[in-house]
Design a protein around this motif. Structure first.
Motif, PDB file in Angstrom:
ATOM      1  N   ARG A 116      43.155  40.575  41.435  1.00 48.19           N
ATOM      2  CA  ARG A 116      42.853  41.979  41.686  1.00 48.19           C
ATOM      3  C   ARG A 116      43.329  42.414  43.061  1.00 48.19           C
ATOM      4  NH1 ARG A 116      37.612  44.119  40.582  1.00 48.19           N
ATOM      5  NH2 ARG A 116      37.343  43.530  42.725  1.00 48.19           N
TER       6      ARG A 116
ATOM      7  N   HIS B 116      44.960  45.502  40.373  1.00 40.17           N
ATOM      8  CA  HIS B 116      45.984  44.499  40.102  1.00 40.17           C
ATOM      9  C   HIS B 116      46.746  44.438  41.419  1.00 40.17           C
ATOM     10  CE1 HIS B 116      49.010  42.474  37.366  1.00 40.17           C
ATOM     11  NE2 HIS B 116      49.743  42.693  38.450  1.00 40.17           N
TER      12      HIS B 116
ATOM     13  N   HIS C 297      52.978  37.706  36.679  1.00 41.34           N
ATOM     14  CA  HIS C 297      52.151  36.699  36.001  1.00 41.34           C
ATOM     15  C   HIS C 297      50.910  36.409  36.839  1.00 41.34           C
ATOM     16  CE1 HIS C 297      55.604  36.266  33.437  1.00 41.34           C
ATOM     17  NE2 HIS C 297      56.344  36.033  34.496  1.00 41.34           N
ATOM     18  N   SER C 298      50.047  37.382  36.967  1.00 47.56           N
ATOM     19  CA  SER C 298      48.885  37.228  37.826  1.00 47.56           C
ATOM     20  C   SER C 298      47.727  38.049  37.289  1.00 47.56           C
ATOM     21  CB  SER C 298      49.224  37.713  39.242  1.00 47.56           C
ATOM     22  OG  SER C 298      48.088  37.663  40.066  1.00 47.56           O
ATOM     23  N   THR C 299      46.549  37.559  37.504  1.00 49.52           N
ATOM     24  CA  THR C 299      45.345  38.339  37.225  1.00 49.52           C
ATOM     25  C   THR C 299      44.537  38.508  38.502  1.00 49.52           C
ATOM     26  OG1 THR C 299      44.159  36.360  36.508  1.00 49.52           O
ATOM     27  CG2 THR C 299      45.222  37.699  34.782  1.00 49.52           C
TER      28      THR C 299
ATOM     29  N   THR D 136      35.792  41.054  38.184  1.00 52.84           N
ATOM     30  CA  THR D 136      36.576  40.458  37.119  1.00 52.84           C
ATOM     31  C   THR D 136      37.818  41.301  36.882  1.00 52.84           C
ATOM     32  OG1 THR D 136      34.531  39.707  36.099  1.00 52.84           O
ATOM     33  CG2 THR D 136      36.487  39.711  34.709  1.00 52.84           C
ATOM     34  N   TYR D 137      38.937  40.643  36.679  1.00 55.91           N
ATOM     35  CA  TYR D 137      40.187  41.337  36.400  1.00 55.91           C
ATOM     36  C   TYR D 137      40.069  42.113  35.091  1.00 55.91           C
ATOM     37  CZ  TYR D 137      45.161  42.146  35.645  1.00 55.91           C
ATOM     38  OH  TYR D 137      46.390  42.734  35.438  1.00 55.91           O
ATOM     39  N   ASP D 138      40.490  43.358  35.109  1.00 57.63           N
ATOM     40  CA  ASP D 138      40.475  44.207  33.927  1.00 57.63           C
ATOM     41  C   ASP D 138      41.892  44.273  33.356  1.00 57.63           C
ATOM     42  OD1 ASP D 138      40.277  46.181  31.998  1.00 57.63           O
ATOM     43  OD2 ASP D 138      39.877  47.803  33.431  1.00 57.63           O
ATOM     44  N   ALA D 139      42.116  43.611  32.236  1.00 58.91           N
ATOM     45  CA  ALA D 139      43.441  43.592  31.606  1.00 58.91           C
ATOM     46  C   ALA D 139      43.859  44.962  31.084  1.00 58.91           C
ATOM     47  CB  ALA D 139      43.471  42.566  30.479  1.00 58.91           C
TER      48      ALA D 139
ATOM     49  N   ALA E  74      48.689  46.424  34.408  1.00 59.64           N
ATOM     50  CA  ALA E  74      48.749  45.438  33.317  1.00 59.64           C
ATOM     51  C   ALA E  74      49.375  46.076  32.082  1.00 59.64           C
ATOM     52  CB  ALA E  74      47.352  44.903  33.009  1.00 59.64           C
TER      53      ALA E  74
END
Length: 144
Positions: A56, A105, A52-54, A6-9, A14
């Motif tokens: 990884r 990212h 503008h991307s999530t 899962t992407y970590d903001a 980020a």
């Protein structure tokens, strides 16, 4: 970390995009943000990330994002070449920890290379911020 997750903001890139962490900016447009690597492997080591991307990693990125992202990578690489006159330029991108990825990212490394100058180890030592600012100004001035 593996290729899946899962992407970590809260990752450092980020935070840089949100203005919560400092960076030495080289170039920015509506699609990409380019900045100096604070742990450079060579003089002029620059990073390019999608704004503008999530995603990884490259395997997770939407194809419609890759076109403008790669155009940005090429644009910055040409400016690095024009500003620093290296003998070669290494452009790299890692997917997963076993491949060398440390920030999850999607990002590309633009690393100038000169004959007879060994490549430094990443994260071996933090660069002087004033030196990075001077390099960023040189590179930025060559972006067309």
């Amino acid at each position: 970390m593996s290729l899946d997750g899962t992407y970590d903001a809260g990752n450092i890139f980020a935070k840089i995009l949100r203005g919560e962490a400092p960076s030495v900016r080289v170039f920015e447009d509506e699609h990409v943000f380019a900045f100096m690597d604070v742990f450079p492997q060579s003089k002029g080591h620059t990073l390019v990330i999608p704004k503008h991307s999530t995603a990884r990693n490259l395997l997770e990125e939407a194809p419609e994002t890759l076109g403008p992202l790669m155009a940005g990578v090429q644009r910055v690489a040409k400016a690095v070449r024009a500003a620093l006159n290296p003998d070669g330029i290494m452009i790299s991108q890692f997917n997963g920890a076993p491949a060398g990825q440390t920030v999850y990212h999607l990002h590309f490394h633009i690393i100038p290379r000169w004959e007879g100058t060994p490549l430094g180890r990443h994260a071996e030592g933090m660069a002087d911020v004033e030196e990075l600012k001077a390099l960023a100004a040189q590179i930025s001035a060559k972006i067309s």
